[in-house]
Design an enzyme around this catalytic site. Structure first.
Site, PDB file in Angstrom:
ATOM      1  N   CYS A 178       0.806  -1.221   0.000  1.00 59.20           N
ATOM      2  CA  CYS A 178       0.000   0.000   0.000  1.00 59.20           C
ATOM      3  C   CYS A 178       0.838   1.270   0.000  1.00 59.20           C
ATOM      4  CB  CYS A 178      -0.931  -0.017   1.202  1.00 59.20           C
ATOM      5  SG  CYS A 178      -1.932  -1.522   1.284  1.00 59.20           S
ATOM      6  N   HIS A 189      -2.715   7.436   6.803  1.00 58.07           N
ATOM      7  CA  HIS A 189      -2.990   6.161   6.139  1.00 58.07           C
ATOM      8  C   HIS A 189      -4.421   5.746   6.461  1.00 58.07           C
ATOM      9  CE1 HIS A 189      -2.088   2.463   4.137  1.00 58.07           C
ATOM     10  NE2 HIS A 189      -2.313   1.739   5.207  1.00 58.07           N
ATOM     11  N   GLU A 213      -1.203   4.727  14.246  1.00 57.04           N
ATOM     12  CA  GLU A 213      -0.799   5.913  13.496  1.00 57.04           C
ATOM     13  C   GLU A 213      -0.983   7.177  14.332  1.00 57.04           C
ATOM     14  OE1 GLU A 213      -1.192   7.905   9.051  1.00 57.04           O
ATOM     15  OE2 GLU A 213      -2.610   6.332   9.654  1.00 57.04           O
ATOM     16  N   LYS A 251      -9.476   7.993   2.846  1.00 53.67           N
ATOM     17  CA  LYS A 251      -9.953   6.632   2.575  1.00 53.67           C
ATOM     18  C   LYS A 251     -11.386   6.442   3.045  1.00 53.67           C
ATOM     19  CE  LYS A 251      -5.556   4.069   2.572  1.00 53.67           C
ATOM     20  NZ  LYS A 251      -4.583   5.131   2.936  1.00 53.67           N
ATOM     21  N   HIS A 311      -9.740   2.022   0.128  1.00 50.53           N
ATOM     22  CA  HIS A 311      -8.290   1.823   0.118  1.00 50.53           C
ATOM     23  C   HIS A 311      -7.854   1.378  -1.272  1.00 50.53           C
ATOM     24  CE1 HIS A 311      -4.309   1.107   1.170  1.00 50.53           C
ATOM     25  NE2 HIS A 311      -4.429   0.294   2.196  1.00 50.53           N
ATOM     26  N   PHE A 332       1.530  -3.734   3.905  1.00 45.07           N
ATOM     27  CA  PHE A 332       1.849  -5.072   4.403  1.00 45.07           C
ATOM     28  C   PHE A 332       3.335  -5.347   4.180  1.00 45.07           C
ATOM     29  CE2 PHE A 332      -2.656  -7.066   3.719  1.00 45.07           C
ATOM     30  CZ  PHE A 332      -3.105  -6.379   4.819  1.00 45.07           C
TER      31      PHE A 332
END
Length: 416
Positions: free
Chosen positions: A164, A304, A315, A336, A341, A402
């Site tokens: 991502c 994010h 975060e 998002k 996403h 990831f």
């Protein structure tokens, strides 16, 4: 070696809330949700039956029909958005194309092509009847390759893959190649198109996706107490990065200046974020250091913010660690909540959101908030539900992938 200033001279977007830059920004500033029941395949047996799809997209409106058939959907997105950004920047054939490159990002690449070809083979009698375009349509780097072929750009050309964080990595590489005099202009950004059985099924198996099938439009709800996973999206964002003196000499309009980028690793877990947010702390610190800026210089953080139970708190913890008391003076939001996403394309469309926030003086909201989560300090301005007007001089965009990949980019109001 002295470094060179890097500015943004063109933008393009194709998203679940708008198929052009203008439409995308209108969707963001008006708090539009791009989530709805999935139309690209039969979801009746899946735990998640919705997604954030690009709507009303016909590649043949932009690309020759024969060429379009030889491209995976993620590459079609790349071509369309890069075309928009190139036009927006006013790039023409008189420029030195040896000094123009393409650095694109995608996390997964041609998953539609892979799924279709392998499924057809599995249903057959075992005779290999694969398309001769199977491999070139599937591989992620074909997006950058076809952009360069389309426009004749012969500079640096490759694709970054960091889940991502892929397109933020692409922007970071483009920034560095230009400031180190390896190119004058780079078309950068990222695209992803994974709304299909394999992706939905795979993410469902990981328990990563929201399953709020009764109300898809509000399913992506970062920082809300009742968040239950991310909403899969698709789309692309493109940016034209250009050396300042080069842009000035040709009279290009300038959206903003790219000030710095940070890259880090959690070095912790295959999919879970570091519990103390160490990788996120480091990546923002690295970006600030690279930019020669202080935490107090940042007005807006596009997080994010995927709407997952684990990711959102880590975060925020990292933001509080890096920005201290200044964290309560900034705007923070997760776009998002509107786009879903976009995986490898997320960093590009979210950096564009930061650039437009600077350009327009509007912070896009975090929509779908209904219930406060006591894990988040109420002094934080998470820009819930409605856009807010403020002067934005500098903004940072965070993307985490990831594998523990983290990337941040800082953009600033341009000052000659």
């Amino acid at each position: 070696m002295p470094t060179r200033r890097v500015v943004v001279t063109g933008l393009g977007a194709l998203t679940p809330i708008g198929n052009t830059l203008e439409e995308y920004w209108n969707g963001l500033s008006n708090g539009v949700s791009g989530a709805a029941l999935t139309t690209q395949f039969d979801t009746s047996k899946f735990k998640t039956r919705f997604s954030c799809e690009v709507k009303n997209f016909d590649a043949t409106q932009f690309i020759d029909k024969k060429e379009a058939r030889r491209m995976d959907r993620f590459t079609q997105f790349a071509i369309v958005t890069s075309d928009e950004a190139i036009k927006d920047a006013g790039l023409n054939d008189q420029l030195d194309k040896d000094r123009i490159g393409v650095i694109w990002g995608t996390g997964i690449g041609g998953l539609h092509t892979f799924l279709n070809e392998v499924t057809a083979f599995a249903k057959g009698d075992g005779t290999p009847r694969f398309s001769p375009f199977f491999i070139p349509m599937m591989i992620g780097d074909i997006s950058a390759g076809l952009i360069s072929i389309r426009h004749g750009y012969r500079g640096p050309n490759f694709v970054t893959v960091a889940a991502c964080a892929s397109s933020t990595n692409a922007i970071a590489d483009a920034f560095n190649y230009i400031r180190l005099n390896k190119a004058d202009i780079i078309v950068t950004g990222g695209s992803e198109a994974c709304v299909n059985e394999a992706a939905i099924g795979g993410f469902n198996a990981m328990k990563a996706l929201s399953e709020r099938n009764d109300d898809p439009a509000t399913a992506s709800r970062p920082f809300d107490l009742n968040r239950d996973g991310f909403v899969l999206g698709e789309g692309a964002g493109a940016l034209i990065l250009e050396e300042y003196e080069h842009a000035k000499a040709r009279g290009a309009k300038i959206y903003c200046e790219v000030m710095g980028c940070g890259l880090s690793a959690d070095a912790y877990h295959m999919t879970a974020p570091h519990p103390e947010g160490l990788g996120a702390i480091n990546v923002m610190k690295y970006a600030l250091e690279d930019a020669g800026m202080k935490p107090e210089d940042i007005d807006y953080v596009n997080v994010h913010g995927t709407s997952t139970p684990l990711g959102d708190p880590q975060e925020i913890k990292a933001i509080l660690s890096v920005f201290g008391e200044h964290a309560f003076k900034m705007n923070i939001s997760s776009t998002k909540s509107m786009t879903g996403h976009l995986l490898g394309g997320a960093g590009a469309v979210e950096t564009i959101a930061c650039i437009m926030a600077i350009h327009k003086g509007i912070i896009p909201p975090t929509i779908n908030h209904s219930t406060d989560d006591p894990a988040f300090d109420t002094r934080l301005n998470l820009t819930f539900n409605e856009a807010q007007h403020r002067t934005v001089n500098a903004a940072i965009s965070n993307t985490f992938g990831f594998g523990g990949h983290n990337a941040s980019v800082i953009v600033k109001r341009f000052e000659p």
